[in-house]
Design an enzyme around this catalytic site. Structure first.
Site, PDB file in Angstrom:
ATOM      1  N   HIS A  84    -110.278 -54.628 -18.023  1.00  0.00           N
ATOM      2  CA  HIS A  84    -109.982 -54.476 -19.448  1.00  0.00           C
ATOM      3  C   HIS A  84    -109.190 -55.668 -19.966  1.00  0.00           C
ATOM      4  O   HIS A  84    -107.962 -55.695 -19.876  1.00  0.00           O
ATOM      5  CB  HIS A  84    -109.178 -53.192 -19.669  1.00  0.00           C
ATOM      6  CG  HIS A  84    -109.887 -51.959 -19.193  1.00  0.00           C
ATOM      7  ND1 HIS A  84    -109.988 -51.620 -17.861  1.00  0.00           N
ATOM      8  CD2 HIS A  84    -110.547 -50.994 -19.873  1.00  0.00           C
ATOM      9  CE1 HIS A  84    -110.677 -50.493 -17.748  1.00  0.00           C
ATOM     10  NE2 HIS A  84    -111.025 -50.085 -18.952  1.00  0.00           N
ATOM     11  N   ASP A  87    -103.178 -46.404 -28.140  1.00  0.00           N
ATOM     12  CA  ASP A  87    -103.622 -45.261 -28.944  1.00  0.00           C
ATOM     13  C   ASP A  87    -103.996 -44.090 -28.042  1.00  0.00           C
ATOM     14  O   ASP A  87    -103.730 -42.932 -28.367  1.00  0.00           O
ATOM     15  CB  ASP A  87    -104.859 -45.647 -29.765  1.00  0.00           C
ATOM     16  CG  ASP A  87    -104.561 -46.789 -30.724  1.00  0.00           C
ATOM     17  OD1 ASP A  87    -103.696 -46.619 -31.592  1.00  0.00           O
ATOM     18  OD2 ASP A  87    -105.207 -47.848 -30.586  1.00  0.00           O
ATOM     19  N   HIS A 120    -112.514 -54.125 -25.197  1.00  0.00           N
ATOM     20  CA  HIS A 120    -111.645 -53.132 -24.550  1.00  0.00           C
ATOM     21  C   HIS A 120    -111.818 -53.131 -23.034  1.00  0.00           C
ATOM     22  O   HIS A 120    -110.846 -53.277 -22.304  1.00  0.00           O
ATOM     23  CB  HIS A 120    -111.916 -51.719 -25.103  1.00  0.00           C
ATOM     24  CG  HIS A 120    -111.405 -50.649 -24.202  1.00  0.00           C
ATOM     25  ND1 HIS A 120    -110.125 -50.169 -24.294  1.00  0.00           N
ATOM     26  CD2 HIS A 120    -111.982 -50.009 -23.142  1.00  0.00           C
ATOM     27  CE1 HIS A 120    -109.941 -49.268 -23.334  1.00  0.00           C
ATOM     28  NE2 HIS A 120    -111.049 -49.156 -22.628  1.00  0.00           N
ATOM     29  N   GLU A 147     -95.011 -27.744 -19.434  1.00  0.00           N
ATOM     30  CA  GLU A 147     -95.206 -27.943 -17.989  1.00  0.00           C
ATOM     31  C   GLU A 147     -95.676 -29.355 -17.661  1.00  0.00           C
ATOM     32  O   GLU A 147     -95.223 -29.963 -16.684  1.00  0.00           O
ATOM     33  CB  GLU A 147     -96.229 -26.933 -17.436  1.00  0.00           C
ATOM     34  CG  GLU A 147     -95.725 -25.511 -17.329  1.00  0.00           C
ATOM     35  CD  GLU A 147     -95.921 -24.713 -18.616  1.00  0.00           C
ATOM     36  OE1 GLU A 147     -96.331 -25.305 -19.643  1.00  0.00           O
ATOM     37  OE2 GLU A 147     -95.668 -23.499 -18.593  1.00  0.00           O
ATOM     38  N   HIS A 156    -102.250 -14.389 -15.913  1.00  0.00           N
ATOM     39  CA  HIS A 156    -101.047 -14.892 -15.243  1.00  0.00           C
ATOM     40  C   HIS A 156    -101.128 -14.835 -13.723  1.00  0.00           C
ATOM     41  O   HIS A 156    -100.202 -15.256 -13.044  1.00  0.00           O
ATOM     42  CB  HIS A 156     -99.822 -14.096 -15.716  1.00  0.00           C
ATOM     43  CG  HIS A 156     -99.338 -14.507 -17.070  1.00  0.00           C
ATOM     44  ND1 HIS A 156    -100.160 -14.554 -18.166  1.00  0.00           N
ATOM     45  CD2 HIS A 156     -98.120 -14.910 -17.501  1.00  0.00           C
ATOM     46  CE1 HIS A 156     -99.473 -14.948 -19.223  1.00  0.00           C
ATOM     47  NE2 HIS A 156     -98.231 -15.185 -18.843  1.00  0.00           N
TER      48      HIS A 156
HETATM   49  C1  LIG Z   1    -106.538 -39.189 -19.410  1.00  0.00           C
HETATM   50  C2  LIG Z   1    -107.526 -40.307 -19.596  1.00  0.00           C
HETATM   51  N1  LIG Z   1    -108.633 -40.086 -20.282  1.00  0.00           N
HETATM   52  C3  LIG Z   1    -109.539 -41.056 -20.440  1.00  0.00           C
HETATM   53  C4  LIG Z   1    -109.351 -42.292 -19.883  1.00  0.00           C
HETATM   54  C5  LIG Z   1    -110.412 -43.364 -20.010  1.00  0.00           C
HETATM   55  N2  LIG Z   1    -109.921 -44.417 -20.938  1.00  0.00           N
HETATM   56  C6  LIG Z   1    -109.381 -45.553 -20.490  1.00  0.00           C
HETATM   57  S1  LIG Z   1    -108.861 -46.557 -21.716  1.00  0.00           S
HETATM   58  C7  LIG Z   1    -109.406 -45.478 -22.901  1.00  0.00           C
HETATM   59  C8  LIG Z   1    -109.242 -45.798 -24.354  1.00  0.00           C
HETATM   60  C9  LIG Z   1    -107.847 -46.115 -24.661  1.00  0.00           C
HETATM   61  O1  LIG Z   1    -107.722 -46.655 -25.924  1.00  0.00           O
HETATM   62  P1  LIG Z   1    -106.399 -47.467 -26.275  1.00  0.00           P
HETATM   63  O2  LIG Z   1    -105.230 -46.790 -25.703  1.00  0.00           O
HETATM   64  O3  LIG Z   1    -106.418 -47.701 -27.726  1.00  0.00           O
HETATM   65  O4  LIG Z   1    -106.557 -48.812 -25.470  1.00  0.00           O
HETATM   66  P2  LIG Z   1    -107.193 -50.174 -25.986  1.00  0.00           P
HETATM   67  O5  LIG Z   1    -108.578 -49.871 -26.480  1.00  0.00           O
HETATM   68  O6  LIG Z   1    -106.320 -50.650 -27.068  1.00  0.00           O
HETATM   69  O7  LIG Z   1    -107.205 -51.041 -24.779  1.00  0.00           O
HETATM   70  C10 LIG Z   1    -109.970 -44.356 -22.314  1.00  0.00           C
HETATM   71  C11 LIG Z   1    -110.537 -43.223 -23.062  1.00  0.00           C
HETATM   72  C12 LIG Z   1    -108.165 -42.484 -19.150  1.00  0.00           C
HETATM   73  N3  LIG Z   1    -107.881 -43.638 -18.564  1.00  0.00           N
HETATM   74  N4  LIG Z   1    -107.260 -41.491 -19.059  1.00  0.00           N
END
Ligand SMILES: Cc1ncc(C[n+]2csc(CCOP(=O)(O)OP(=O)(O)O)c2C)c(N)n1
Length: 660
Positions: free
Chosen positions: A29, A156, A260, A409, A471
């Protein structure tokens, strides 16, 4: 003072290392490191207190890259500032098997990686635990030994994950004002612009959770610096929203989701080199830029040395405590205290619920170990995690040792990871076993990282009764046992509970889950044994030579096994009972020991008020399982045990049926 030109070149070094490493690995990335390079450069060259040659310095500032997919940002920073673990070869080997530079930052792979991130939202929640630990230890040992900031870069994605709300609400409530979060406000995630899925006003959201918020241009070094200084003065945690361009510098792809998570490609990288005026070859950092970064890595040497002098000058007992606790070692007096307590139990043979037995064991433990920090997700009276030593921590008073995590939790489990990673404290906390599902991602990461956090999980079966199937855990023991490197304990009585607690505390490199009952249980260990019998995971509770039947059981079902064995013995059927408080520890014993415990009775029966999954290893696929194969039901627990056929009579009938 770093000139703008120098700053830009230093930030560009991060950008090109990240771009080139992702390109070579053909995966990764690049967008995030390129976008937040300016923020990281300001932080690491002007504010972060750290010493690459002494990465474990307890009073260093903590830096958490919550957006773990941007791992090349962290690796670039560690290389540039001079951490020995991250060489240029490691950067070249980004994402290759055996390299320290894994796809996402992994704790333990290299110094400077403060926590494992990747599952979005975990890092920011870990950081809450780190900031909490800092505040608590500062209260205990004084600001001269513990006084640092915790910084986070979150994207984000981190802020969209539900766990982030639990984390920020807790941090805001506790006024963790030395926690500073940079939000990479780039309006892009994988599927495209954030607007396709989210319309949250993040400033309003953070402010509603009692945070201070600031907005800056994330490419303006002076604005970033001013925001950090403002944040450092705040009496609340601070979120700095940094408007950035993802993939900053890439002429055709910046600002789009195309940067990304994919390599930029040779053409776009060449265009970026041109656009940013970067002439160096891939993986080469011009010497003036590298020198400037290495100097930044030396910035805190003086602060670190002064801190060491203060530690040296501290009163002997305080210093010894501090050093012992950060080394993760227990007090030598713990083992004798547990032995004395076990002796008392053997005399009095109490029959409490194991959740109460856990409280009694904790009363002994917390009296010996000042580093335990307890808590519960709003179930203190049910989890029995509060003892006479653990007064509640409040926003204005951190002298206590007990955290009211609220009904959170997931946030709790992630904060516990942060507390353990910070060092100096051993977090334990309480919840219902059923809601281990709500903590599972953080428990899994604790296991992956190999850190000591202890989850007290009460109400561990249909034995909780009237609250019913919502539960009542059924699959939870099996599902927790499926997590590698997690110890799942299910003690049968007060003595086993004390032993399991001791084992959990002594397990420095793995987390533990201790499953405990709501209902009272008879004492099954009636004689004092100095040896911790639970340490082998399974042991002969009632031996029998040439046993026709062996009954294996855990926790509350050991009592059922004992009663069944008595009934079978009365019928002339020789029966052994094996208590299995920890399947994982049993699996680590020698082949001979395991074989001896499994034995060769013609009839093998396992009794556990959960699903069968996992038990065939012990009883064989032709063994008999007495347990659950459906969800539970609402009713008094004794009726439920009868209804679901988990009784001594059922065990006897099963044994007789097999023998006939
Ligand atoms: C819990 C979780 N769900 C999904 C992902 C897969 N994932 C990795 S980065 C991303 C998008 C993140 O977007 P952002 O935080 O805006 O990062 P940017 O595009 O700015 O690098 C996703 C969905 C993950 N790493 N963790």
């Amino acid at each position: 003072m770093i000139s703008r030109e120098k700053h830009d070149r230093m930030a560009n070094a991060i950008r090109f290392l990240s771009m080139d490493a992702v390109e070579k690995a053909n995966s990764g990335h690049p967008g995030l490191p390129m976008g937040v390079a300016d923020i990281a450069t300001v932080l690491f060259t002007r504010y972060l207190s750290f010493d690459p040659k002494h990465p474990g310095w307890p009073n260093r500032d903590r830096f958490v890259l919550s957006a773990g997919h941007g791992s090349m940002l962290l690796y670039s920073l560690l290389y540039l500032t001079g951490y020995d673990d991250i060489t240029i070869d490691e950067i070249r080997n980004f994402r290759q098997l055996g390299s320290r530079t894994a796809g996402h930052p992994e704790y333990g792979h290299a110094a400077g990686i403060e926590t494992t991130t990747g599952p979005l939202g975990q890092g920011i929640a870990n950081a809450v635990g780190m900031a909490l630990a800092e505040r608590k230890l500062g209260e205990e040992f004084g600001a001269e030994l513990m006084d640092h900031y915790t910084y986070v870069i979150a994207g984000d994605g981190c802020l969209m994950e539900g766990i982030s709300q639990e984390a920020i609400a807790l941090a805001g409530h506790l006024k963790l004002n030395k926690l500073i979060v940079f939000w990479d406000d780039n309006n892009i995630s994988i599927d495209g612009p954030i607007s396709i899925a989210d319309s949250t006003d993040q400033h309003a959201r953070f402010r509603a959770s009692k945070w201070h918020t600031i907005a800056v241009d994330g490419h303006d070094p002076e604005a970033i610096a001013a925001a950090i200084e403002e944040a450092q003065k705040s009496d609340k945690p601070t979120m700095i929203a940094c408007k950035t361009v993802i993939g900053f510098g890439a002429p055709n792809k910046a600002g789009t989701h195309k940067v990304h998570g994919s390599p930029l490609g040779a053409e776009e990288i060449a265009a970026t080199r041109k656009a940013l005026g970067w002439e160096a070859e891939p993986f080469a950092v011009p010497s003036d830029v590298l020198d400037a970064w290495r100097l930044a890595g030396l910035r805190s040497v003086k602060a670190r040395k002064e801190w060491e002098e203060r530690l040296e000058a501290a009163e002997a007992e305080k210093k010894a405590q501090f050093v012992r606790r950060f080394a993760g070692e227990l007090e030598g007096s713990l083992a004798p205290a547990i032995s004395a307590y076990k002796q008392k139990l053997a005399e009095t043979k109490p029959s409490p619920a194991t959740r109460k037995a856990s409280e009694d064991a904790l009363e002994v433990i917390n009296g010996v170990l000042a580093e335990t920090i307890g808590g519960s997700a709003d179930l203190t009276g049910s989890n029995n995690t509060k003892t006479s030593q653990t007064h509640s921590i409040t926003p204005s008073d951190f002298s206590g040792r007990y955290i009211h995590y609220g009904v959170r939790e997931h946030g709790m489990a992630a904060a516990m990871n942060g507390i353990a990673l910070h060092g100096g404290l051993i977090p334990y906390s309480g919840g219902f076993l059923i809601f281990s599902d709500y903590c599972r991602p953080s428990i899994r990461l604790a296991a992956l990282m190999g850190i000591r956090v202890i989850h007290v999980l009460t109400h561990d079966s249909i034995g909780l009764g009237e609250d019913g199937p919502t539960h009542q855990p059924v699959e939870h023991l099996a599902s927790l046992r499926a997590i590698p490197n997690l110890l799942v304990f299910r003690p049968a009585d007060a003595t086993e509970t004390a032993e399991c607690w001791q084992l959990a505390l002594e397990s420095r490199k793995r987390p533990s889950a201790i499953a405990l009952t709501r209902q009272n249980l008879m004492a099954v260990r009636t004689e004092y044994k100095e040896e911790n019998l639970c340490a082998r995971g399974a042991y002969d509770l009632i031996p029998a030579s040439a046993a026709q039947v062996t009954v294996f059981a855990t926790g509350s079902e050991v009592e059922i096994a004992v009663k069944a064995s008595q009934a079978l013995a009365a019928k002339g059927i020789s029966t052994r009972v094996v208590s299995v408080p920890c399947v994982e520890l049993f699996a680590e014993q020698s082949e001979e020991y395991q074989q001896a415990i499994i034995g060769n009775s013609p009839v093998k029966i396992a009794v556990e008020a959960g699903v069968r999954q996992g038990w065939d290893h012990i009883i064989g696929s032709d063994g008999t399982f007495v347990g659950m194969s459906s969800f539970g039901a609402s009713g008094p627990y004794k009726d439920l045990y009868k209804h679901f056929g988990i009784t001594p009579e059922a065990v006897v009938a099963a044994a007789e049926a097999k023998l006939s």
